[in-house]
Design a protein around this motif. Structure first.
Motif, PDB file in Angstrom:
ATOM      1  N   GLY A 319      -5.206   1.315   7.341  1.00 53.90           N
ATOM      2  CA  GLY A 319      -5.919   0.109   6.962  1.00 53.90           C
ATOM      3  C   GLY A 319      -6.328   0.110   5.510  1.00 53.90           C
ATOM      4  O   GLY A 319      -6.218  -0.916   4.814  1.00 53.90           O
ATOM      5  N   MET A 320      -6.794   1.252   5.005  1.00 53.57           N
ATOM      6  CA  MET A 320      -7.194   1.328   3.600  1.00 53.57           C
ATOM      7  C   MET A 320      -5.991   1.250   2.670  1.00 53.57           C
ATOM      8  O   MET A 320      -6.103   0.758   1.537  1.00 53.57           O
ATOM      9  N   LEU A 321      -4.840   1.695   3.146  1.00 50.22           N
ATOM     10  CA  LEU A 321      -3.601   1.498   2.372  1.00 50.22           C
ATOM     11  C   LEU A 321      -3.297   0.007   2.245  1.00 50.22           C
ATOM     12  O   LEU A 321      -2.974  -0.487   1.153  1.00 50.22           O
ATOM     13  N   ASP A 322      -3.403  -0.705   3.347  1.00 54.00           N
ATOM     14  CA  ASP A 322      -3.116  -2.144   3.334  1.00 54.00           C
ATOM     15  C   ASP A 322      -4.067  -2.904   2.410  1.00 54.00           C
ATOM     16  O   ASP A 322      -3.678  -3.915   1.800  1.00 54.00           O
ATOM     17  N   LEU A 323      -5.312  -2.407   2.296  1.00 47.97           N
ATOM     18  CA  LEU A 323      -6.309  -3.085   1.466  1.00 47.97           C
ATOM     19  C   LEU A 323      -6.258  -2.649   0.008  1.00 47.97           C
ATOM     20  O   LEU A 323      -6.973  -3.215  -0.830  1.00 47.97           O
ATOM     21  N   GLY A 324      -5.443  -1.661  -0.303  1.00 49.91           N
ATOM     22  CA  GLY A 324      -5.352  -1.179  -1.683  1.00 49.91           C
ATOM     23  C   GLY A 324      -6.451  -0.203  -2.068  1.00 49.91           C
ATOM     24  O   GLY A 324      -6.555   0.184  -3.239  1.00 49.91           O
ATOM     25  N   ILE A 325      -7.264   0.208  -1.095  1.00 45.78           N
ATOM     26  CA  ILE A 325      -8.309   1.185  -1.383  1.00 45.78           C
ATOM     27  C   ILE A 325      -7.690   2.563  -1.571  1.00 45.78           C
ATOM     28  O   ILE A 325      -8.154   3.382  -2.364  1.00 45.78           O
ATOM     29  N   LEU A 326      -6.622   2.827  -0.827  1.00 49.05           N
ATOM     30  CA  LEU A 326      -5.816   4.036  -0.998  1.00 49.05           C
ATOM     31  C   LEU A 326      -4.401   3.627  -1.369  1.00 49.05           C
ATOM     32  O   LEU A 326      -3.964   2.500  -1.088  1.00 49.05           O
ATOM     33  N   GLN A 327      -3.674   4.564  -1.974  1.00 44.98           N
ATOM     34  CA  GLN A 327      -2.265   4.312  -2.259  1.00 44.98           C
ATOM     35  C   GLN A 327      -1.481   5.608  -2.086  1.00 44.98           C
ATOM     36  O   GLN A 327      -1.995   6.699  -2.325  1.00 44.98           O
TER      37      GLN A 327
END
Length: 429
Positions: A319-327
């Protein structure tokens, strides 16, 4: 309950064989100057006896011909009892708690050796009471020094936790009844707190309402210091100041549970102070909820303990990948724990007499505990994006719209024969 305590002692004595187990009561703690905190018995001691006084010792000696269960307690003292409350006393300790023999605690050093001298080993947990630890070690050294003259005696001290705590991990029917009561009171308090919350009120007002219900319904009080954390305070995992005025358009995280009959509830819910999520809050909340629901699905007998955490972490990282918080690559992010600035704790713990209850999570480097019916655990993923959060190395800076959002959702879950039961389902999420 005395039959239950007796059964637990018999089970433990069957496990230790020709040895002696010793358990020390909790000590009193000073709040300030000469004022003490309310006494809370040591959980192992209470589990085996139900005895709720300080300055006491339990000796279990299955090899002894007459006294298998021995209590050392404070004697009756009318003058002291006038100030500090009634004591059971030596004679009543035998009658009320089923001891084969009872002595004044002042007789411990004199009487203890006869329950040790024919034991193969001593089962005792070296706890926080250093003075008592030294007492046990002194007796053991004395018996070792004279072993050659007797040919018997304890040649080792083994930690009692590794024998007793697996017993505590699986709850009996009597324990489940107390747990359900503690949890049901906690559920009522959380639901009332949600209805009572509104912009302009202070966190401590919510805390007061919650803890009022705990006591009103017969609970001992809070199972742990209640966390009532609004706004960015929700990013502090064990925030307990509870002194901030709540504002509209921010979240309130409440982590609170009732203690009833020494057993504990432990619930966390996060909701908007003004009744409506902002788009960013809703997005993070839905992500945490999805992680929690998928983790809950893994609470099945036969599953590994760590499967719950691993499931929640993967959902959160995706989910954080999808939000750009993680990459980056999801597997590498998980392996390198790049998510830790936003999710820094495990997904749950055992629950019972202790909030973080007794019981192993892992045996050896690779083998995790296997879930079995009768265990109670929490499932509590979260995301905490502090205003000043520093991303992991190689990760992007967090957009300001996410900063200051802290969300945790926690349920208490019983492992059943066919799956699980969410004991805290009465609090909406």
């Amino acid at each position: 309950m005395q039959a239950e305590y007796r059964q637990r002692r018999e089970q433990l004595m069957a496990k230790i064989g020709n040895s002696t187990a010793i358990f020390r009561s909790a000590t009193t703690a000073v709040m300030h100057n000469d004022v003490e905190y309310n006494f809370r018995q040591d959980s192992d001691f209470f589990y085996l006896t139900g005895f709720n006084e300080p300055e006491a010792v339990v000796v279990l000696a299955p090899h002894h011909s007459e006294h298998r269960f021995v209590l050392f307690v404070q004697p009756k003292d009318p003058e002291k009892e006038t100030w500090t409350g009634y004591r059971v006393g030596v004679e009543a300790a035998k009658e009320l708690y089923g001891a084969d023999e009872a002595y004044s605690i002042a007789e411990l050093n004199e009487k203890l050796p006869k329950y040790l001298e024919k034991a193969d080993r001593i089962y005792y947990h070296l706890g926080r009471d250093e003075k008592f630890n030294n007492t046990i070690l002194k007796h053991w050294r004395g018996l070792i020094a004279t072993y050659g003259k007797r040919g018997t005696g304890p040649i080792a001290i083994e930690d009692s936790n590794f024998v007793l705590h697996p017993m505590r991990l699986v709850k009996s029917q009597a324990e489940l009844e107390l747990m359900r009561k503690a949890i049901n009171i906690s559920v009522e308090a959380h639901n009332h707190a949600r209805e009572f919350t509104q912009p302009g009120r202070y966190e401590y007002e919510i805390q007061a309402e919650i803890e009022h219900i705990f006591r009103l319904r017969g609970g001992v009080g809070p199972a742990y210091p209640s966390i009532v954390a609004s706004g960015a305070n929700a990013c502090v995992l064990h925030y307990i100041e509870n002194d901030r005025q709540m504002q509209d358009n921010e979240l309130l995280l409440i982590d609170a549970g009732c203690c009833y009959g020494y057993y504990n509830g432990d619930i966390t819910r996060t909701f908007p102070v003004g009744g409506k999520f902002t788009p960013e809050q809703k997005t993070i909340y839905d992500l945490v909820l999805s992680a929690q629901l998928q983790a809950l699905a893994q609470v099945q007998p036969g599953n590994s303990w760590n499967l719950i955490h691993d499931t929640a972490v993967r959902v959160l990282v995706e989910g954080m990948l999808d939000l750009g918080i993680l990459q980056g690559n999801i597997d590498e992010l998980i392996k390198e724990e790049k998510y830790k600035p936003y999710y820094m704790h495990r997904t749950g713990h055992w629950l019972g007499l202790d909030v973080h209850d007794a019981g192993m999570y892992k045996q050896g480097e690779e083998t995790w505990q296997i879930l079995q019916p009768g265990q109670i655990l929490t499932v509590e993923p979260g995301i905490y994006i502090a205003p000043n959060v520093k991303p992991a190395e190689g990760q992007p800076e967090v957009d300001n719209r996410w900063r200051g959002i802290g969300i945790r959702i926690e349920d208490n879950v019983l492992v059943t024969e066919s799956g699980h039961e969410v004991l805290t389902a009465g609090v909406p999420k």
